[in-house]
Design an enzyme around this catalytic site. Structure first.
Site, PDB file in Angstrom:
ATOM      1  N   GLU A   7       0.770  -1.150   0.072  1.00  0.00           N
ATOM      2  CA  GLU A   7       0.137  -0.002  -0.066  1.00  0.00           C
ATOM      3  C   GLU A   7       0.864   1.219  -0.193  1.00  0.00           C
ATOM      4  O   GLU A   7       1.926   1.327   0.696  1.00  0.00           O
ATOM      5  CB  GLU A   7      -0.954   0.039   1.198  1.00  0.00           C
ATOM      6  CG  GLU A   7      -1.907  -0.989   1.214  1.00  0.00           C
ATOM      7  CD  GLU A   7      -2.058  -1.706   2.415  1.00  0.00           C
ATOM      8  OE1 GLU A   7      -1.421  -1.591   3.187  1.00  0.00           O
ATOM      9  OE2 GLU A   7      -2.883  -2.705   2.481  1.00  0.00           O
ATOM     10  N   TYR A  51       7.820   1.708  -7.567  1.00  0.00           N
ATOM     11  CA  TYR A  51       7.033   0.602  -7.673  1.00  0.00           C
ATOM     12  C   TYR A  51       6.469   0.105  -9.256  1.00  0.00           C
ATOM     13  O   TYR A  51       6.664  -0.812  -9.672  1.00  0.00           O
ATOM     14  CB  TYR A  51       5.706   0.619  -6.853  1.00  0.00           C
ATOM     15  CG  TYR A  51       5.997   0.680  -5.369  1.00  0.00           C
ATOM     16  CD1 TYR A  51       7.122   0.188  -4.787  1.00  0.00           C
ATOM     17  CD2 TYR A  51       5.116   1.466  -4.605  1.00  0.00           C
ATOM     18  CE1 TYR A  51       7.454   0.287  -3.505  1.00  0.00           C
ATOM     19  CE2 TYR A  51       5.472   1.747  -3.119  1.00  0.00           C
ATOM     20  CZ  TYR A  51       6.658   1.036  -2.809  1.00  0.00           C
ATOM     21  OH  TYR A  51       6.953   1.451  -1.315  1.00  0.00           O
TER      22      TYR A  51
HETATM   23  C1  LIG Z   1      10.229   5.734  -1.933  1.00  0.00           C
HETATM   24  C2  LIG Z   1      11.959   5.438  -1.640  1.00  0.00           C
HETATM   25  C3  LIG Z   1      11.952   4.105  -0.916  1.00  0.00           C
HETATM   26  C4  LIG Z   1      12.622   5.321  -3.069  1.00  0.00           C
HETATM   27  O1  LIG Z   1      13.905   5.111  -2.616  1.00  0.00           O
HETATM   28  P1  LIG Z   1      15.135   5.803  -3.442  1.00  0.00           P
HETATM   29  O2  LIG Z   1      16.468   5.325  -3.006  1.00  0.00           O
HETATM   30  O3  LIG Z   1      14.865   7.274  -3.342  1.00  0.00           O
HETATM   31  O4  LIG Z   1      14.813   5.535  -4.870  1.00  0.00           O
HETATM   32  P2  LIG Z   1      15.623   5.137  -6.249  1.00  0.00           P
HETATM   33  O5  LIG Z   1      16.827   6.128  -6.180  1.00  0.00           O
HETATM   34  O6  LIG Z   1      16.013   3.809  -6.356  1.00  0.00           O
HETATM   35  O7  LIG Z   1      14.738   5.517  -7.437  1.00  0.00           O
HETATM   36  C5  LIG Z   1      13.865   4.724  -7.918  1.00  0.00           C
HETATM   37  C6  LIG Z   1      12.729   5.345  -8.481  1.00  0.00           C
HETATM   38  O8  LIG Z   1      11.936   6.348  -7.924  1.00  0.00           O
HETATM   39  C7  LIG Z   1      11.648   7.483  -8.847  1.00  0.00           C
HETATM   40  N1  LIG Z   1      12.008   8.661  -8.071  1.00  0.00           N
HETATM   41  C8  LIG Z   1      13.284   8.647  -7.185  1.00  0.00           C
HETATM   42  N2  LIG Z   1      13.561  10.048  -6.694  1.00  0.00           N
HETATM   43  C9  LIG Z   1      12.596  10.628  -7.444  1.00  0.00           C
HETATM   44  C10 LIG Z   1      12.216  11.965  -7.634  1.00  0.00           C
HETATM   45  N3  LIG Z   1      12.755  13.057  -6.580  1.00  0.00           N
HETATM   46  N4  LIG Z   1      11.193  12.461  -8.300  1.00  0.00           N
HETATM   47  C11 LIG Z   1      10.433  11.594  -8.981  1.00  0.00           C
HETATM   48  N5  LIG Z   1      10.670  10.329  -9.004  1.00  0.00           N
HETATM   49  C12 LIG Z   1      11.614   9.737  -8.259  1.00  0.00           C
HETATM   50  C13 LIG Z   1      12.203   7.124 -10.210  1.00  0.00           C
HETATM   51  O9  LIG Z   1      11.239   6.358 -10.801  1.00  0.00           O
HETATM   52  C14 LIG Z   1      13.284   6.181  -9.843  1.00  0.00           C
HETATM   53  O10 LIG Z   1      13.854   5.407 -10.605  1.00  0.00           O
HETATM   54  P3  LIG Z   1      14.723   5.962 -12.031  1.00  0.00           P
HETATM   55  O11 LIG Z   1      15.973   6.508 -11.113  1.00  0.00           O
HETATM   56  O12 LIG Z   1      15.224   4.779 -12.495  1.00  0.00           O
HETATM   57  O13 LIG Z   1      14.083   7.085 -12.710  1.00  0.00           O
HETATM   58  C15 LIG Z   1      12.360   6.768  -0.740  1.00  0.00           C
HETATM   59  O14 LIG Z   1      12.267   7.948  -1.640  1.00  0.00           O
HETATM   60  C16 LIG Z   1      11.806   7.033   0.460  1.00  0.00           C
HETATM   61  O15 LIG Z   1      12.246   6.339   1.601  1.00  0.00           O
HETATM   62  N6  LIG Z   1      10.657   7.532   0.775  1.00  0.00           N
HETATM   63  C17 LIG Z   1      10.219   7.953   1.934  1.00  0.00           C
HETATM   64  C18 LIG Z   1       9.540   6.855   2.595  1.00  0.00           C
HETATM   65  C19 LIG Z   1       8.556   6.106   1.692  1.00  0.00           C
HETATM   66  O16 LIG Z   1       7.704   7.151   1.177  1.00  0.00           O
HETATM   67  N7  LIG Z   1       8.196   4.822   1.650  1.00  0.00           N
HETATM   68  C20 LIG Z   1       7.268   4.254   0.767  1.00  0.00           C
HETATM   69  C21 LIG Z   1       6.032   4.154   1.560  1.00  0.00           C
HETATM   70  S1  LIG Z   1       5.330   3.160   0.576  1.00  0.00           S
END
Ligand SMILES: CC(C)(COP(=O)(O)OP(=O)(O)OC[C@H]1O[C@@H](n2cnc3c(N)ncnc32)[C@H](O)[C@@H]1OP(=O)(O)O)[C@@H](O)C(=O)NCCC(=O)NCCS
Length: 153
Positions: free
Chosen positions: A113, A125
């Site tokens: 979710e 995702y």
């Molecule tokens: C969601 C989360 C886990 C993603 O982790 P991350 O290490 O930042 O992700 P990545 O760097 O591997 O990026 C994965 C994809 O996310 C998207 N993404 C990452 N940063 C982004 C940004 N600033 N804006 C838009 N899309 C973004 C892109 O699709 C990216 O893929 P790409 O680099 O091939 O284009 C992280 O942002 C986070 O911890 N967020 C806060 C907690 C949270 O929301 N958890 C999920 C709860 S459901």
């Protein structure tokens, strides 16, 4: 670190231990309005169906994921990355490991979710082939809807 350094980042993944919990909870408090506490993560380490993964960069714990395995189904209960390390591939590395574990465990469906407003997480995702299969109205404490996303593997 900047996003441009993503390609050279060495991300190491392993299962969490009890010693990781303080650092995990520290990240959890930075990224979620209703963070899980120490006891919640300890209980995840003790559940037979739960896998808690941690990601390290340069020896520092910068991300984690909680995966529940109920073959043939799996559920991503939590995933987060330290804010200063977001956008550098850590979330992607965690999801790749989740997929590998699910393949090894004979999983055919992974669900999770996500807040309707959390576009970055949804983008992560979708990159892994998850699709929205339902909406849970006002499932979060502040009244926000939750999107149910699923990937069939
Ligand atoms: C969601 C989360 C886990 C993603 O982790 P991350 O290490 O930042 O992700 P990545 O760097 O591997 O990026 C994965 C994809 O996310 C998207 N993404 C990452 N940063 C982004 C940004 N600033 N804006 C838009 N899309 C973004 C892109 O699709 C990216 O893929 P790409 O680099 O091939 O284009 C992280 O942002 C986070 O911890 N967020 C806060 C907690 C949270 O929301 N958890 C999920 C709860 S459901």
């Amino acid at each position: 670190m900047r996003r441009s350094q993503k390609e050279s980042l060495s991300i190491k993944l392993r299962r969490a231990t009890v010693w990781d919990i303080p650092r995990i909870v520290g990240i959890e408090r930075k990224v979620f309005p209703k963070p899980w506490g120490w006891d919640a993560f300890l209980s995840e380490l003790l559940k037979p169906y739960s896998r808690v993964l941690v990601a390290h960069v340069e020896g520092k714990l910068v991300g984690y994921c909680v995966l529940w395995l109920f073959p043939p189904e799996a559920y991503i209960a939590n995933i987060a990355v330290e804010p200063s390390y977001q956008g550098m591939g850590v979330g992607t590395a965690l999801m790749e490991k989740v997929e590998e574990i699910c393949r090894d465990e004979g999983i055919s469906s992974i669900t999770l979710e996500v807040r309707a407003s959390n576009r970055v997480a949804q983008s992560l995702y979708r990159k892994f082939g998850f699709e929205v299969v339902g909406v849970r109205r006002a499932m979060y404490h502040d009244g926000e809807d939750g999107l149910v996303m699923e990937k069939l593997i």
